[in-house]
Structure formats: structure tokens, C-alpha cells
Design an enzyme around this catalytic site. Structure first.
Site, PDB file in Angstrom:
ATOM      1  N   LYS A 164      50.121  27.458  17.423  1.00 10.79           N
ATOM      2  CA  LYS A 164      50.024  27.277  15.970  1.00 10.79           C
ATOM      3  C   LYS A 164      51.414  27.292  15.357  1.00 10.79           C
ATOM      4  O   LYS A 164      52.243  28.129  15.701  1.00 10.79           O
ATOM      5  CB  LYS A 164      49.163  28.383  15.355  1.00 10.79           C
ATOM      6  CG  LYS A 164      48.861  28.173  13.881  1.00 10.79           C
ATOM      7  CD  LYS A 164      47.818  29.169  13.381  1.00 10.79           C
ATOM      8  CE  LYS A 164      47.426  28.889  11.943  1.00 10.79           C
ATOM      9  NZ  LYS A 164      46.378  29.827  11.462  1.00 10.79           N
ATOM     10  N   ILE A 177      45.469  19.276  17.600  1.00 12.77           N
ATOM     11  CA  ILE A 177      44.011  19.457  17.695  1.00 12.77           C
ATOM     12  C   ILE A 177      43.410  20.051  16.429  1.00 12.77           C
ATOM     13  O   ILE A 177      42.190  20.144  16.302  1.00 12.77           O
ATOM     14  CB  ILE A 177      43.627  20.342  18.899  1.00 12.77           C
ATOM     15  CG1 ILE A 177      44.335  21.703  18.829  1.00 12.77           C
ATOM     16  CG2 ILE A 177      43.920  19.637  20.212  1.00 12.77           C
ATOM     17  CD1 ILE A 177      43.882  22.684  19.895  1.00 12.77           C
ATOM     18  N   ASP A 210      39.160  35.829   5.131  1.00 11.13           N
ATOM     19  CA  ASP A 210      38.850  34.396   5.191  1.00 11.13           C
ATOM     20  C   ASP A 210      37.778  34.116   6.247  1.00 11.13           C
ATOM     21  O   ASP A 210      37.900  33.175   7.038  1.00 11.13           O
ATOM     22  CB  ASP A 210      40.115  33.588   5.477  1.00 11.13           C
ATOM     23  CG  ASP A 210      39.991  32.130   5.032  1.00 11.13           C
ATOM     24  OD1 ASP A 210      39.090  31.826   4.221  1.00 11.13           O
ATOM     25  OD2 ASP A 210      40.793  31.294   5.488  1.00 11.13           O
ATOM     26  N   VAL A 261      47.746  23.112  14.628  1.00  9.99           N
ATOM     27  CA  VAL A 261      47.444  23.698  15.939  1.00  9.99           C
ATOM     28  C   VAL A 261      47.542  22.611  16.999  1.00  9.99           C
ATOM     29  O   VAL A 261      46.955  21.529  16.847  1.00  9.99           O
ATOM     30  CB  VAL A 261      46.040  24.337  15.969  1.00  9.99           C
ATOM     31  CG1 VAL A 261      45.779  24.965  17.338  1.00  9.99           C
ATOM     32  CG2 VAL A 261      45.897  25.390  14.874  1.00  9.99           C
ATOM     33  N   LYS A 270      44.258  20.954  11.916  1.00  5.78           N
ATOM     34  CA  LYS A 270      45.114  21.086  10.744  1.00  5.78           C
ATOM     35  C   LYS A 270      44.463  22.033   9.755  1.00  5.78           C
ATOM     36  O   LYS A 270      43.257  21.991   9.545  1.00  5.78           O
ATOM     37  CB  LYS A 270      45.317  19.733  10.051  1.00  5.78           C
ATOM     38  CG  LYS A 270      46.189  18.747  10.788  1.00  5.78           C
ATOM     39  CD  LYS A 270      46.370  17.484   9.944  1.00  5.78           C
ATOM     40  CE  LYS A 270      47.211  16.442  10.656  1.00  5.78           C
ATOM     41  NZ  LYS A 270      47.402  15.235   9.819  1.00  5.78           N
ATOM     42  N   GLY A 271      45.285  22.882   9.157  1.00  3.47           N
ATOM     43  CA  GLY A 271      44.799  23.758   8.107  1.00  3.47           C
ATOM     44  C   GLY A 271      45.710  23.648   6.908  1.00  3.47           C
ATOM     45  O   GLY A 271      46.678  22.873   6.913  1.00  3.47           O
ATOM     46  N   SER A 272      45.406  24.425   5.878  1.00  4.34           N
ATOM     47  CA  SER A 272      46.225  24.362   4.672  1.00  4.34           C
ATOM     48  C   SER A 272      47.611  24.957   4.895  1.00  4.34           C
ATOM     49  O   SER A 272      48.543  24.651   4.156  1.00  4.34           O
ATOM     50  CB  SER A 272      45.524  25.104   3.532  1.00  4.34           C
ATOM     51  OG  SER A 272      45.239  26.439   3.909  1.00  4.34           O
ATOM     52  N   HIS A 273      47.749  25.800   5.923  1.00  5.45           N
ATOM     53  CA  HIS A 273      49.028  26.475   6.127  1.00  5.45           C
ATOM     54  C   HIS A 273      49.622  26.256   7.513  1.00  5.45           C
ATOM     55  O   HIS A 273      50.682  26.786   7.807  1.00  5.45           O
ATOM     56  CB  HIS A 273      48.874  27.979   5.888  1.00  5.45           C
ATOM     57  CG  HIS A 273      48.345  28.313   4.539  1.00  5.45           C
ATOM     58  ND1 HIS A 273      49.069  28.121   3.388  1.00  5.45           N
ATOM     59  CD2 HIS A 273      47.141  28.800   4.149  1.00  5.45           C
ATOM     60  CE1 HIS A 273      48.339  28.488   2.341  1.00  5.45           C
ATOM     61  NE2 HIS A 273      47.168  28.896   2.780  1.00  5.45           N
ATOM     62  N   GLY A 274      48.954  25.488   8.376  1.00  7.92           N
ATOM     63  CA  GLY A 274      49.509  25.314   9.704  1.00  7.92           C
ATOM     64  C   GLY A 274      48.813  24.249  10.519  1.00  7.92           C
ATOM     65  O   GLY A 274      47.719  23.788  10.169  1.00  7.92           O
TER      66      GLY A 274
END
EC number: 2.7.11.1
Length: 341
Positions: A51, A22, A153, A30, A24-28
Site C-alpha cells: 500500500k 489491484i 471505518d 494497493v 484504489k482508495g481515497s488515500h492510497g
């Protein structure tokens, strides 16, 4: 903190199935999952978000060992920070982890503030609702600072909404525990457009670093303009808004909902002046979050002064009834109690 079985969590997301992904991030990544647990005589269910470092997902691009290590460290940091905090209604609730490789948090079905302001085709929230969101996030950051945590952040993508459209601050991967004698000062990090330009060296980190980022979000909420929009000049929301605020041209800033006119004009001017203080290049002149929350509360009361007495009373009654409908529901997991609003 609750520890989950790693294999059971992996099974709950169908072994990192794209159908469960559901976010996407730069480090993970979800994933959405349905978890079950036995509570006395019944099996209870709860939809949660899980996550993972993106390196664990089979669908993620291959990355170097140093990149994988960085992703893992950020998730471990997020788990450590979130597990140290007591419950707050506007901070994403931490539910547990599995071997510090997977983190379980409450599921937020209504996406992010960024989606709401800049992507969704639905009508914008009302002016008062937008300011209520600003207050909810200010109270969340105030809570973090009282516990010695600097988020680092704060941005509209990290402000999520639950089923009642209550805002919650998420993503603690860059958060720093600044309490007591720790005073950890990592290298500057954050998101362009929200990152404090005065935070150029590790020793420049302070609670006022979060104040700058929040000021950008507040300008975003008021104007409905992106923090960075390369199709406009100037591209930075700060460079665009601050000169207009100084000139009192608030009608050119307020986006939708009538914030720049009528009974809301005084409120808008106060909010924008505070936002300008938050993003000031003079770090010491920036307000603390105690002052920010108090000012927003005062701003929300401002329009009521312009209403007839009977309308003010009616408004308060309606608001009270709405709050009663959102009474806290307590869900008990083995070893943990978590309230959901």
C-alpha cells in the site's frame, strides 16, 4: 516490525506499474507483488500487497501539498496501529514497511464483502456462511477494542477474503489508539452510510461508534442490500430495515439463502434485533462486541436445535474436518513470524 528496502519494494511493483495495481482508495493505492527472501539454504517467495499513498504513484492525479501530507499521515497511522497489534486470524496481517512510505500486508485474493454481495455475478454465499462472516468480523473488532483501538471505518469494502474465504478486517487509516491515557479524539471521519450519526463532535468518539458501523454491515450481510442505495426509498439501509424489524417483517429483509424462513427464522430474528440495537440512536443502549460475538455464536447454534441428533453430530464432524484442512501454516520472515490461515 520488519523494515523492507524501499527500492526493492518499488522494483517489486515495477515502479508503480498500473499492471500491478489491484486497488484504489481515497488515500492510497494497493499493488500486488512477489517478494523473495533468503531462509537458511533456500529462497522463499510470498505474494503480498503493498500500500502506498496515492501521491507516490505516477498515474495519480496531481494533488495539493496538504492533500499529500494527509495521505502520508494516514499511512503512517495505519503502520503504527497495525504494527502495535498481535496476530488475529480475522485482522489483515501486517508484514512490515519501507521508510513509512510503503506498507506491506498479506495479499487477499478474493476481494471484498462489498464485491461479494453487490457486484459479483456468482451465487451468494449460503446463509450460514454469511453469518459466519459476521461472526469473524465481530471477533476482529472485539479484538481491536480489547487493545484500545477504534477502527472508525468498518464497512463492507474494508472486509477482505483470503484464499479460504476467511474474512479479515482491513484499512486502518482512520483508526485511533484509544487505550490507556491516550484518548486521542480527532475530528469525526468515516464513510457515509456507515458513519454513526451521533458522532458529530470529536468528544463523541467511543467504542460504540464502531458498533453502529458494524450494525450497518450486519444489516448488509443479512439483506444483501447496500448501505446507501439511492435507487430505493428510503436510501439508507438503517431507515429501511429498522421499522421492518420492529414490526417482525423479517422475510422482507433477508436476502437469499432462506434466512427468513424455516429453521433459520429464529436465528434471523435474533440477528436483526441485535443489528437494530447496534444502530440505535441511544448510544448507551448499543451492545459491546463481547455481547455481539456471544449472540452470534448462540444464533449459529439455533438451527442445530431443530435438526435430528444424527444430523447435528454429522454436521459437527464435517465442520471439524474442514477446520483441520485449514491448519495454520507458519511463514517466518526475518524478524517476524506470521501465520496464514
Amino acid at each position: 516490525m520488519k523494515e523492507f528496502d524501499y527500492d526493492k519494494l518499488v522494483t517489486a511493483i515495477d515502479r508503480f506499474s498500473p499492471s500491478k495495481l489491484i486497488g484504489k482508495g481515497s488515500h492510497g493505492y494497493v499493488y500486488k507483488a512477489l517478494l523473495h527472501h533468503q531462509d537458511v539454504d533456500e529462497t522463499r517467495q510470498r505474494v503480498v500487497a503493498i500500500k502506498t499513498p496515492s501521491s507516490l504513484s505516477p498515474s495519480s492525479p496531481s494533488s495539493s501539498s496538504s492533500s499529500k501530507s494527509e495521505q502520508t499521515k494516514k499511512l503512517e497511522n495505519e503502520i503504527d496501529v497495525m504494527s502495535s497489534l498481535p496476530y488475529h486470524p480475522h485482522v489483515l496481517s501486517f508484514l512490515g514497511h519501507a521508510e513509512k512510505k510503503l506498507m506491506v500486508v498479506e495479499y487477499m485474493p478474493n476481494e471484498s464483502l462489498y464485491q461479494l454481495l453487490h457486484v459479483s455475478t456468482d451465487p451468494l454465499p449460503t446463509w450460514l456462511k454469511r453469518i459466519e462472516i459476521a461472526l469473524q468480523i465481530a471477533s476482529a473488532v472485539h479484538f481491536l477494542h480489547e487493545h484500545g483501538i477504534i477502527h472508525r471505518d468498518i464497512k463492507s469494502e474494508n472486509i477482505l477474503f483470503d484464499s479460504n474465504w476467511e474474512a479479515k478486517l482491513a484499512d486502518f487509516g482512520l483508526a485511533v489508539d484509544f487505550g490507556g491515557d491516550k484518548k486521542i479524539r480527532p475530528a469525526p471521519a468515516g464513510t457515509i452510510g456507515y458513519l454513526d450519526p451521533c458522532y458529530t463532535l470529536p468528544e463523541n468518539l467511543s467504542m460504540k461508534t464502531d458498533v453502529y458501523s458494524y450494525g450497518v454491515v450486519l444489516l448488509e450481510i443479512v439483506s444483501c442490500r447496500k448501505a446507501i442505495d439511492v435507487s430505493r426509498s428510503p436510501a439508507s439501509i438503517v431507515d429501511w430495515a429498522v421499522p421492518l424489524i420492529k414490526e417482525g417483517r423479517i422475510g422482507e429483509i433477508c436476502g437469499g439463502g432462506g434466512g427468513g424462513s424455516g429453521v433459520f427464522r429464529g436465528m434471523s430474528l435474533r440477528l436483526l434485533r441485535m443489528a437494530a440495537r447496534c444502530v440505535s440512536s441511544d448510544v448507551e443502549s448499543r451492545p459491546c462486541f463481547g455481547e455481539i460475538t456471544a449472540e452470534i455464536v448462540a444464533c449459529l447454534a439455533e438451527p442445530l436445535k431443530s435438526l435430528p441428533l444424527w444430523m447435528s453430530v454429522l454436521r459437527r464432524v464435517v465442520k471439524l474436518k474442514r477446520r483441520k484442512k485449514r491448519l495454520r501454516e507458519t511463514l517466518t520472515w526475518p524478524g517476524q513470524t506470521c501465520r496464514v490461515w
